[in-house]
Scaffold this motif. Sequence first.
Motif, short mmCIF file in Angstrom:
data_model
loop_
_atom_site.label_atom_id
_atom_site.label_comp_id
_atom_site.label_asym_id
_atom_site.label_seq_id
_atom_site.Cartn_x
_atom_site.Cartn_y
_atom_site.Cartn_z
N GLU A 80 58.07 33.58 64.10
CA GLU A 80 57.10 33.96 63.07
C GLU A 80 57.86 34.32 61.80
N VAL A 81 57.21 34.13 60.64
CA VAL A 81 57.85 34.48 59.37
C VAL A 81 56.89 35.34 58.55
N ILE A 82 57.44 36.41 57.95
CA ILE A 82 56.68 37.19 56.96
C ILE A 82 57.37 36.99 55.62
N GLY A 83 56.61 36.70 54.58
CA GLY A 83 57.14 36.67 53.22
C GLY A 83 56.65 37.91 52.50
N LEU A 84 57.56 38.66 51.87
CA LEU A 84 57.19 39.92 51.23
C LEU A 84 57.90 39.98 49.88
N GLY A 85 57.14 39.99 48.80
CA GLY A 85 57.77 40.08 47.48
C GLY A 85 56.94 39.37 46.43
N GLY A 86 57.62 38.97 45.35
CA GLY A 86 56.96 38.22 44.29
C GLY A 86 56.89 36.75 44.67
N GLY A 87 56.56 35.92 43.71
CA GLY A 87 56.38 34.50 43.96
C GLY A 87 57.61 33.85 44.59
N SER A 88 58.80 34.26 44.17
CA SER A 88 60.02 33.63 44.68
C SER A 88 60.18 33.86 46.18
N ALA A 89 60.02 35.12 46.60
CA ALA A 89 60.18 35.44 48.03
C ALA A 89 59.09 34.75 48.86
N LEU A 90 57.86 34.74 48.33
CA LEU A 90 56.76 34.13 49.09
C LEU A 90 56.93 32.62 49.18
N ASP A 91 57.38 32.00 48.08
CA ASP A 91 57.63 30.55 48.12
C ASP A 91 58.77 30.24 49.08
N ALA A 92 59.82 31.06 49.04
CA ALA A 92 60.95 30.83 49.95
C ALA A 92 60.48 30.92 51.39
N GLY A 93 59.69 31.96 51.71
CA GLY A 93 59.20 32.14 53.07
C GLY A 93 58.33 30.97 53.52
N LYS A 94 57.50 30.50 52.61
CA LYS A 94 56.60 29.39 52.91
C LYS A 94 57.40 28.12 53.22
N ALA A 95 58.42 27.87 52.41
CA ALA A 95 59.26 26.68 52.62
C ALA A 95 60.06 26.81 53.92
N ILE A 96 60.60 28.00 54.15
CA ILE A 96 61.42 28.23 55.35
C ILE A 96 60.58 28.06 56.61
N ALA A 97 59.35 28.60 56.59
CA ALA A 97 58.49 28.52 57.78
C ALA A 97 58.20 27.08 58.17
N ILE A 98 58.06 26.19 57.20
CA ILE A 98 57.75 24.80 57.55
C ILE A 98 59.00 23.97 57.79
N LEU A 99 60.09 24.29 57.10
CA LEU A 99 61.32 23.51 57.34
C LEU A 99 61.89 23.81 58.72
N ALA A 100 61.58 25.02 59.23
CA ALA A 100 62.09 25.40 60.55
C ALA A 100 61.54 24.51 61.65
N THR A 101 60.36 23.95 61.45
CA THR A 101 59.73 23.16 62.53
C THR A 101 59.78 21.65 62.27
N ASN A 102 60.25 21.26 61.09
CA ASN A 102 60.30 19.82 60.77
C ASN A 102 61.75 19.34 60.79
N PRO A 103 61.99 18.12 61.27
CA PRO A 103 63.36 17.62 61.36
C PRO A 103 63.93 17.29 59.97
N GLY A 104 65.23 17.17 59.91
CA GLY A 104 65.88 16.72 58.68
C GLY A 104 66.13 17.85 57.71
N ASP A 105 66.36 17.48 56.45
CA ASP A 105 66.77 18.42 55.42
C ASP A 105 65.66 18.58 54.38
N VAL A 106 65.69 19.72 53.67
CA VAL A 106 64.68 20.02 52.64
C VAL A 106 64.55 18.88 51.63
N VAL A 107 65.67 18.27 51.25
CA VAL A 107 65.64 17.22 50.23
C VAL A 107 64.79 16.01 50.67
N ASP A 108 64.73 15.78 51.99
CA ASP A 108 63.91 14.67 52.48
C ASP A 108 62.45 14.81 52.04
#
Length: 383
Positions: A84-112
């Motif tokens: 599970e992931v919690i994002g806590l903060g301003g837009g940057s922290a929440l965007d980071a958490g959102k990206a991390i939560a989905i990249l954790a379950t998808n194969p490959g690299d963020v750039v893909d």
Amino acid sequence: MISFEFATASRIIFGAGKLNSFAKHWNGRAKRLLLVRGKSSDAIPRVREILSARDIRFTEFEVHGEPTVELVRAGAEIARSCDEVIGLGGGSALDAGKAIAILATNPGDVVDYLEVIGRGETLTHAPLPYIAIPTTAGTGTEVTRNAVIESPADGVKVSLRSPLMLPGLALVDPELTYSLPPAITASTGLDALTQLIEPFVSVKANPMTDALCREGMRFAARALRRAYENGHDKEARERMSLASLFGGLALANAALGAVHGFAGPLGGMLDAPHGAICACLLPLVMEANLNALKEREPGHPALARYAEIAQILTAHPDATAFDGVTWVSELVRDLNIPALSTYGMGREHFPEAVEKTLKASSFRGNPIPLKEAELVEILEEAL
Ligand SMILES: [Zn+2]
């Protein structure tokens, strides 16, 4: 004929003190949780306490400034051993958490999966359960389906985007914004206002986002100065949290415009907060859009919408569209938003900024396609 879609976080909890009451009733079952958080907020120790009291093992991941490709890659690596992931903060922290939560379950690299600079592949796997808890009132990212990520190598900010990225829970507690300093209240608050004005005149506006924009603009117009002058004005903070939330709901379902079209490229080129860039450009883009509409499409419905914006902001029933521009310029000045030259913008940045803006996805929401010369003029005035 009216037709539209509307998608948002699975659940939204709003209200002062809701972090505490949510903690009491939370039935989180995570064995290991990743807390993606900003640098400093009174909320950080409170969330630590909540997790510890429930014996939830957690790892903290700190986000300095806006998330980069490298940062989300590192975060996703850690998140692969979490559930599970919690994002806590301003837009940057929440965007980071959102990206991390989905990249954790998808194969490959963020750039893909990145648009513009990457391969723009489709994210196919649902993310780890994600709870977004904003501590500022501006970005509305707790209810949007994209995360803005910076690629320092390309000097640009681009989005990771998927309907799957809508958070499972958006927990919006205005109390968490009481301690924000005036400068952050100003820049994030003006971002919220921009995110209510741009979807309202966007080519993708629909009756549902219109309703949110009208109400949100009303909240922001009455509350932003008050929240700036007195951070502990509870009613003003509550109104700004609502304005931010409504802006997020609107932009995720009706797109933005030229201000955000510029904000991506300029944010990649200058070391300036997103909200400050938007604030500087907002009155200039409103004016340029109005002039272009009058000249090239005098019957365009956005002209009446700009008049309505002016009437809402000024609270005068006969305000004209240009009165709205004046009102926003004065607000930006009174809230001490510096000119973009303060952040190092010079004329040498114009060609690249304009070229990238013309390609930016937000730019396509603008009510009228602005010409290159009009974009240069906006930047000239923002110096
Ligand atoms: Zn914004």
